[in-house]
Design a protein around this motif. Structure first.
Motif: not given
Length: 495
Positions: A108, A113, A150
């Motif tokens: 992930s 996110s 990120y």
């Protein structure tokens, strides 16, 4: 491609990143190209037959289901119970779930996110802290969607960590298969030992009964003065020996049941199906060994060692990427207002975009040490992988050597038992007729009892060796035979 599309394509290429992990090459197998040959290594006659057994032998041992290999219905039921209840196997299955979750967590990190956030702030500032001289109450409300920190994986650091987590997951899954193979073999060996000790117990009971009858007859002869006290004591010796053995085998049978109970993870059911005797197990003897290189594909423990090696290889890529800059993005978009009622009105849009770059300059040698550690760990995994192959080669070679000699040993032992039976019968007859002393009859009786014991233990050794060879060739993790080229392994999707 238009000039407007060019920056987009370039950005997509950069976003994909590049891997700094070394190109993986499977190490050469550090074993001979073929298994040992010599007087100890023989091909069973069943391998040349064209019947059902011969057809099953054409299937690699790893693809022969344990229900096909173990023909005893009682043993099949015990294995079934163990696979459902054994705690070690249950722990292995839970470790797989934990590794799967860890892989998904690491995977992930390749994607941003995204989350929504709302915030309201009311602040009162006293008059002596502002220019108006009066208290000021300020309000601010905001609502937006965005992502923070990120990391753009330009140099494949996150990708390498994801690959490492994937290989660790696959290694743990193969370890579970190996644990199942071991469990199946342990249940089978424990069951066969249980049967062997039961046969030894029955043999001892029969021997004790026979020897007690001989002693009683000798005692009556002694009472009437037909034999000496020495003869009576000689007749008592095998009785006491058998009594001691009876206690020993009674204990061993009970301990065998306890060992089986532990392996099953549950009490031994009272309604087990009718089983087979020790010399009627009918295990497949014509297991195809194949070439040593086949072990690379058929043994789960070797496959697990290779996955660990691949994980160490990917970890080098992550250690190398740590020397390069890390680029992170934080962005959000939404609306902001001094009053809650105006938050969703036109003209209240707000956004922020905050890229950051981190370039290592001085880390006290930790980055170099991290790379050195990753490279050493890879060399350790290479040695572990090669040792796994060598151990597998030795296991199969030992099994083949035992398979090629135990049949001859059993045949010789059966002949010895037959000769000992005749010798004891004739010696006892000569003693009863007064032609020979009781000592010769006693020696023949002891020789017969010992030969019968050795025959039972040798039959156990033969069956246990077949179980060990079946395990060494990677058999036991399938319940029934699988079709050719079928792969029962499951793995998470790689990306």
């Amino acid at each position: 491609m238009t000039f407007k599309a060019l920056p987009i394509a370039l950005a997509a290429t950069l976003m994909a990143g590049c891997s700094l992990a070394p190109h993986y090459e499977r190490p050469e197998a550090p074993v001979s190209a073929a298994y040992p040959t010599g007087p100890a290594y023989k091909t069973p006659a069943a391998a040349n037959e064209n019947g059902a057994a011969g057809q099953r032998a054409a299937t690699p041992a790893a693809d022969i289901g344990w229900r096909e290999f173990f023909a005893d219905p009682r043993l099949q039921k015990l294995i079934e119970i163990a696979l459902a209840n054994n705690r070690d196997l249950r722990i292995s299955a839970l470790n797989i779930e934990a590794a799967r979750a860890q892989y998904q967590i690491q995977r992930s990190a390749l994607l941003p996110s995204i989350g929504a956030a709302g915030q309201g702030t009311i602040q009162r500032t006293p008059g002596d802290l502002n220019t108006t001289g009066h208290p000021i109450i300020s309000r601010q409300y905001s609502l937006g969607v965005g992502f923070s920190s990120y990391e753009i994986d330009f140099f494949g650091r996150i990708q390498s960590l994801k690959d490492q987590a994937l290989e660790n997951y696959l290694a743990i899954e193969d370890t579970r298969k190996s644990a199942q193979i071991t469990l199946v073999a342990e249940v089978a060996s424990a069951y066969l030992t249980w049967l062997s000790d039961q046969e030894l117990l029955r043999l001892t009971q029969d021997t004790l009964k026979s020897q007690q009858s001989s002693y009683d007859l000798s005692k009556r002869s002694f009472d009437v003065g037909a034999i000496s006290g020495l003869d009576l004591r000689q007749a008592q010796t095998p009785v006491d020996t058998a009594r001691a053995n009876l206690a020993q085998y009674t204990r061993q049978v009970a301990q065998d049941e306890n060992a089986l109970t532990l392996l099953l993870g549950a009490p031994i059911p009272a309604d087990l199906p009718q089983g087979r005797s020790l010399d009627d197990q009918g295990l497949l003897t014509d297991l195809p060994a194949g070439l040593p290189s086949d072990l690379l594909l058929r043994r789960p423990d070797i496959s697990a060692a290779e996955h660990q090696l691949k994980a160490a290889n990917a970890n080098i890529g992550a250690a190398r990427a740590a020397f390069f800059p890390r680029i992170s993005l934080t962005a959000s978009a939404g609306s902001a207002s001094a009053s809650l009622g105006n938050l969703f009105k036109g003209g209240q849009g707000a956004w922020s975009f905050a890229p950051s770059i981190t370039l290592p300059i001085f880390a006290g040698g930790s980055l170099i040490a991290g790379l050195d550690l990753a490279q050493v760990q890879k060399r350790i995994e290479i040695a572990t992988y090669e040792k796994a192959i060598q151990s597998a080669f030795r296991d199969v070679s030992d099994g083949l050597a035992a398979r090629g000699t135990l049949d001859d040993q059993i045949a010789a032992q059966e002949s010895l038992v037959k000769a000992s039976e005749d010798s004891y019968r004739l010696s006892d007859l000569r003693y009863r007729n007064g032609v020979d002393s009781f000592l010769n009859a006693l020696v023949s009786q002891r020789a017969l009892y010992g030969a019968q014991q050795v025959l039972i233990t040798t039959r156990l050794a033969r069956l246990t060796n077949l179980v060990t060879l079946y395990k060494a060739l990677g058999g036991g993790w399938q319940e029934t035979a699988v079709p050719a080229n079928a792969d029962g392994a499951s793995a998470p999707a790689a990306s």
